[in-house]
Design a protein around this motif. Sequence first.
Motif, short mmCIF file in Angstrom:
data_model
loop_
_atom_site.label_atom_id
_atom_site.label_comp_id
_atom_site.label_asym_id
_atom_site.label_seq_id
_atom_site.Cartn_x
_atom_site.Cartn_y
_atom_site.Cartn_z
N ASN B 517 44.27 46.71 35.11
CA ASN B 517 44.17 47.72 36.16
C ASN B 517 45.40 47.57 37.03
O ASN B 517 45.43 46.79 37.97
CB ASN B 517 42.89 47.48 36.96
CG ASN B 517 42.66 48.55 38.00
OD1 ASN B 517 43.55 49.33 38.30
ND2 ASN B 517 41.48 48.58 38.56
N PHE B 518 46.44 48.32 36.67
CA PHE B 518 47.73 48.11 37.32
C PHE B 518 47.63 48.20 38.83
O PHE B 518 48.17 47.37 39.55
CB PHE B 518 48.75 49.13 36.81
CG PHE B 518 49.99 49.16 37.65
CD1 PHE B 518 50.92 48.16 37.53
CD2 PHE B 518 50.20 50.16 38.57
CE1 PHE B 518 52.06 48.16 38.30
CE2 PHE B 518 51.33 50.17 39.36
CZ PHE B 518 52.26 49.17 39.23
N SER B 519 46.93 49.21 39.31
CA SER B 519 46.91 49.44 40.75
C SER B 519 46.33 48.26 41.50
O SER B 519 46.87 47.82 42.52
CB SER B 519 46.09 50.69 41.06
OG SER B 519 46.64 51.78 40.41
N LEU B 520 45.23 47.74 40.98
CA LEU B 520 44.60 46.60 41.65
C LEU B 520 45.54 45.40 41.64
O LEU B 520 45.72 44.72 42.65
CB LEU B 520 43.28 46.25 40.94
CG LEU B 520 42.48 45.13 41.55
CD1 LEU B 520 42.10 45.47 42.97
CD2 LEU B 520 41.24 44.85 40.74
N GLY B 521 46.16 45.14 40.47
CA GLY B 521 47.09 44.04 40.38
C GLY B 521 48.24 44.21 41.36
O GLY B 521 48.65 43.27 42.03
N PHE B 522 48.72 45.44 41.46
CA PHE B 522 49.85 45.70 42.34
C PHE B 522 49.47 45.48 43.80
O PHE B 522 50.18 44.80 44.53
CB PHE B 522 50.33 47.14 42.13
CG PHE B 522 51.52 47.50 42.96
CD1 PHE B 522 52.78 47.09 42.58
CD2 PHE B 522 51.37 48.24 44.11
CE1 PHE B 522 53.89 47.41 43.35
CE2 PHE B 522 52.48 48.57 44.89
CZ PHE B 522 53.73 48.16 44.50
N LEU B 523 48.32 46.01 44.20
CA LEU B 523 47.93 45.86 45.61
C LEU B 523 47.67 44.39 45.95
O LEU B 523 48.10 43.91 46.99
CB LEU B 523 46.68 46.69 45.90
CG LEU B 523 46.90 48.20 45.93
CD1 LEU B 523 45.63 48.91 46.33
CD2 LEU B 523 48.01 48.55 46.90
N LEU B 524 46.99 43.68 45.04
CA LEU B 524 46.75 42.25 45.30
C LEU B 524 48.07 41.51 45.36
O LEU B 524 48.26 40.61 46.17
CB LEU B 524 45.86 41.66 44.22
CG LEU B 524 44.36 41.80 44.42
CD1 LEU B 524 43.62 41.11 43.30
CD2 LEU B 524 43.94 41.19 45.74
N GLY B 525 48.99 41.89 44.47
CA GLY B 525 50.30 41.24 44.45
C GLY B 525 51.05 41.49 45.75
O GLY B 525 51.57 40.56 46.37
N VAL B 526 51.06 42.73 46.19
CA VAL B 526 51.79 43.07 47.42
C VAL B 526 51.24 42.28 48.59
O VAL B 526 51.98 41.77 49.42
CB VAL B 526 51.68 44.59 47.70
CG1 VAL B 526 52.13 44.90 49.11
CG2 VAL B 526 52.53 45.34 46.73
N THR B 527 49.91 42.12 48.63
CA THR B 527 49.36 41.43 49.80
C THR B 527 49.42 39.91 49.64
O THR B 527 49.75 39.21 50.59
CB THR B 527 47.90 41.84 50.04
OG1 THR B 527 47.20 41.69 48.81
CG2 THR B 527 47.81 43.27 50.49
N LEU B 528 49.13 39.39 48.45
CA LEU B 528 48.96 37.94 48.34
C LEU B 528 50.25 37.18 48.08
O LEU B 528 50.33 36.00 48.37
CB LEU B 528 47.96 37.62 47.22
CG LEU B 528 46.49 37.76 47.60
CD1 LEU B 528 45.61 37.44 46.44
CD2 LEU B 528 46.17 36.82 48.76
N VAL B 529 51.26 37.86 47.52
CA VAL B 529 52.46 37.11 47.15
C VAL B 529 53.21 36.54 48.37
O VAL B 529 53.57 35.36 48.35
CB VAL B 529 53.37 37.95 46.23
CG1 VAL B 529 54.77 37.40 46.18
CG2 VAL B 529 52.79 37.98 44.83
N PRO B 530 53.44 37.30 49.45
CA PRO B 530 54.20 36.70 50.57
C PRO B 530 53.55 35.45 51.16
O PRO B 530 54.23 34.43 51.29
CB PRO B 530 54.28 37.84 51.59
CG PRO B 530 54.04 39.07 50.84
CD PRO B 530 53.17 38.72 49.69
N PRO B 531 52.23 35.49 51.49
CA PRO B 531 51.67 34.24 52.04
C PRO B 531 51.69 33.13 51.01
O PRO B 531 51.91 31.97 51.35
CB PRO B 531 50.24 34.63 52.41
CG PRO B 531 49.94 35.83 51.64
CD PRO B 531 51.23 36.56 51.48
N ALA B 532 51.50 33.46 49.73
CA ALA B 532 51.51 32.42 48.70
C ALA B 532 52.88 31.76 48.65
O ALA B 532 52.99 30.56 48.44
CB ALA B 532 51.15 33.02 47.34
N ALA B 533 53.93 32.55 48.86
CA ALA B 533 55.27 31.98 48.81
C ALA B 533 55.54 31.14 50.04
O ALA B 533 56.18 30.10 49.97
CB ALA B 533 56.29 33.11 48.72
N ALA B 534 55.01 31.58 51.16
CA ALA B 534 55.43 30.94 52.42
C ALA B 534 54.58 29.74 52.79
O ALA B 534 55.03 28.87 53.52
CB ALA B 534 55.38 31.98 53.53
#
Lengths: 415, 621
Positions: B517-534
């Motif tokens: 489900n591309f959209s779900l993956g994309f939205l979760l990625g957009v939100t979760l990736v920055p805090p996960a990196a930082a």
Amino acid sequence: MAAPLVLVVLAAVTVRAALYRSSLAVFIAERVEVASPLNAWKRVVEGLALLDLGVSPYSGAIFHETPLIIYLFHFLIEYAELVFMITDVLTAVALYLAIQDFNKVVFKKQKLLIELDKYAPDVAELIQTPMEMHYIPLKVALFYLLNPYTVMSCVAKSTCAINNSVIAFFILATIKGSAFLSAVFLALATYQSLYPLTLFAPALLYLLQRQFIPIKLKSKSFWLYTMQYTSLYLCSLVVIICLSFFLLNSWDFIPSVYGFILSVPDLTPNIGLFWYFFAEMFEHFSLFFVCVFQINVFFYTIPLAIKLKEHPMFFMFVQLAIISIFKSYPTVGDIALYMAFLPVWSHLYRFLRNIFILSCVLIFCSFLFPVLWHLWIYAGSANSNFYYAITLTFNIGQVSRVRQMKENRDSAKRG
Amino acid sequence: MGLLSDPQCRRALGRLLLRLNTPLCVLSYLSGLAWFLLLPLLAPRTYLSENAMGSTMVGEGSDLGPRALALARDFGEHRRREGGIPVSWLSHTMFQLGLEVHSQPFARTLPFPDEAHERYLVRGTNVFGVLRAPRAASTEALLLLVPCCEGGKNEQAVGLLLALAGYCRGQIYWAKDLIFLVTEHDLLGTQAWLEGYHGVNLTAMQSGPFPGRAGAIQAALALELSSDVLTSVDVAVEGLDGQLPNLDLLNLFQSFCHKNGLLCTLQGKLPPPEGPSGPGYAQSLRTLGLMVLGQAGGAPGGPHGLFLRFRIEALTLRGINSFRQHKFDLGATLEGMFRKLNNLLERLHQSYFLYLLPSLARFVSIGSYAPARGGLLYLVPPILISGGAGAALYLWDPLYPISDPKSPCTPILTPFLSPQARGGLLYLVPPILISGGAGAALYLLPVRGQAVATQHFPVGEAEAVVLALIGIYVAGMALPHSTHRALSGGGQRGWMTLKLLALLALALLLTCLALLNFSLGFLLGVTLVPPAAAVRPGGNRLPLALLLVLTTPGLSLFMAVLLERELLEAPAGLGEAWQRFLGALGQGLLQEHLHGAHLSPLLCLGAYPCWLLLWNVLFWK
């Protein structure tokens, strides 16, 4: 040391028993990664039904187990779950004992070489301490019993577990130095799935090393021992095959089992390399390419035997990995067997360069298999190319891992 | 492999990655986002790929308007008289039209009361008529579905269905069976019918033996009309779990709209004026955003959404009366579509299954949107893992030299190389177990524990479920403190390994989701990736904690609700958004039990534990 092993066994049995009772069991048994046409439980049941009706189980195109397996389950069908759990436990115990013995030998050799001052000064890190070696057999048993691949294989009641068990006992017999039992178990393993035939070379090399017989083509004792082992092996193979003949009173099982393995008529997708290639190919080329694909399993034995003649156990490991990668109907159960040996060479890990990346590749692929299967078969939005892409990645991961282990072995030797 | 096997090269690569880690992360994140924003500009026009539907011209001959109106009025009367779907009248009418009529009663007890639709014990009957194809054996079928909701809506659609059935009965060219289906209780009835038709039971639906079947259904259209007068048609494509129908079906509909001059909208938005600049772009992006939100939600956009799981290509058409000048007749369009679908030689497979729509006439294929996903999901986690998370590439490579103390990687690598580092990884077990346990509790407890909750608190059952969900969610965030009291952490190496594991789990989750489900993956990625990196412990924790809380999946859902209202140009206040958020939680849980949607298990067992692991990293001692 027995207590932790018992704990591991108890944990493994609990996990399996719980999974047998859960709704996951049906799902796992249907997975093409776990059950191949050769060893799916559904087909065993079909064969048994035919046998009960007085029809030859091989008369349909469904059943491809050996006659001994069908007679085993003819009597034990009620206790199938128990049989598979016990088989797994026996495999783990056999591996445990085998590696324990193997480590003793390695330790003695290491001690001798230290006393003779044969090691270069900077390899101190590579020498295994008794403390490290103490836990290796337990780790091997743990890796086998609690590996998710083994657990799934057992829950799916794939007869791969039985093949693994026979191979484990063959390794145990070889390491204990019993040429007779080793030959018998090797014959059984060959009879079960044909490819273990290539394990003949490492077993012979190990037995020769154990008897302190130099591997020289001119030496008389070398040829004598080789002849002895070969004839033991061939005799037991003939006995087993004749026994199968008398059980069913027909030779039907030869084309149905070995013909099926070699000519690869069933192209159900699996984690191997055959299905997509042969599904895409024109029929009249298939004989040639079957030969090309099958030769992969057997071909590497000779160069490896020359290169690794001083390290037959490592040879055995590499050969097991090659079988599980290149065989015609591989399942995750086959992979679990060679993965169990990884702790034995844990001292090589410091040379393993991309182990993290490779492990990630294998883990990611394991999860992507069902996802892409779903997209292809159920959702219809993907196609077979997606699934085969993951199959290829998975196998590249495996091959480079084995290749690196081999390279590390070489660099460790040079060091 | 040369790059990674050659020690010199490898070392240089590792240094480069470590030094450039932060800029690379930021760059790939931003490029992924920018690519997504550019998508409306990259969208080509749609085109019909299926030959069987493209080349043959169809002249529609039906004029169903008056007849449909009369039938709808009749239906409405009988319905009011019976207080439910008038099964006998409907069967009788269908029979008189010359169809083979069957009805299927069904019953379903919901796991907890559905407040949005006010139902708990549901009983209903589906009625359907089969028009057997005169020119072929009954091996294939097409389906027209009209969901019959409460409150007198959709009566016109039933009228149109009956009128169309009567007209089609008179034609001789049908090569596929036509099924005319009227379901009760919209999605529930459709689910019951689909399960019955295919002889499976996926949910706890109770229905009797299925009376009659036609062939394998090739395509289905669902029809919802809100009034007699029709000024535009809105088309819904998103199905359960974000599945989409083959783009050719939509292309077919669009070509008929074009031919008949029908005004069509997507996500309630008119097609943007052509030309990539100015308002066209903004409108396209808004439509695209709505589609991404709808797909990510995983709820079916209409009754057609349930068909996709059975590999039946389907669309929902919603007739809308927006008091414009032009009025249209949908009958001819439906007839034309069925006639074209009748020509199909194989199931629809030529066109795209994975696409996004910035407008009805343009599409973004998987090939165009994959880079956005690539930038966000595939590039970021490996770099994070290799660099920021603690040089995981070298985690098992202690031969890596640390001779150069000025090298930027030394401080990161030191904890891995010190002799104490050779310890076990036991200290990782409690956080992982607790995060997984919290996820499982979040998944299982609200629905199972509703009886207990209603006994002890003065709330209704539906409220109890939603409040328990929120309660467990928030309680999970307090866990890191209790875990650390039990076991002292493994120092710097400990949190790095934990972060590595969290990132791996996140990357695995996002990779699988990006495919499913591309959209779900994309939205979760957009939100979760920055805090996960930082995320990292120590220092000033407040900004990071704030960032993590803001991007927690639960709050992301709330944001999504706000964003959706914003994109619909009907902004909601916080209070209304909160009500909608509570409704969405309840509906999300119901979707899982009623239709087997995967969103809530994915969030509870996948995203939430991942996020908790990151939360644990932040509070590592």
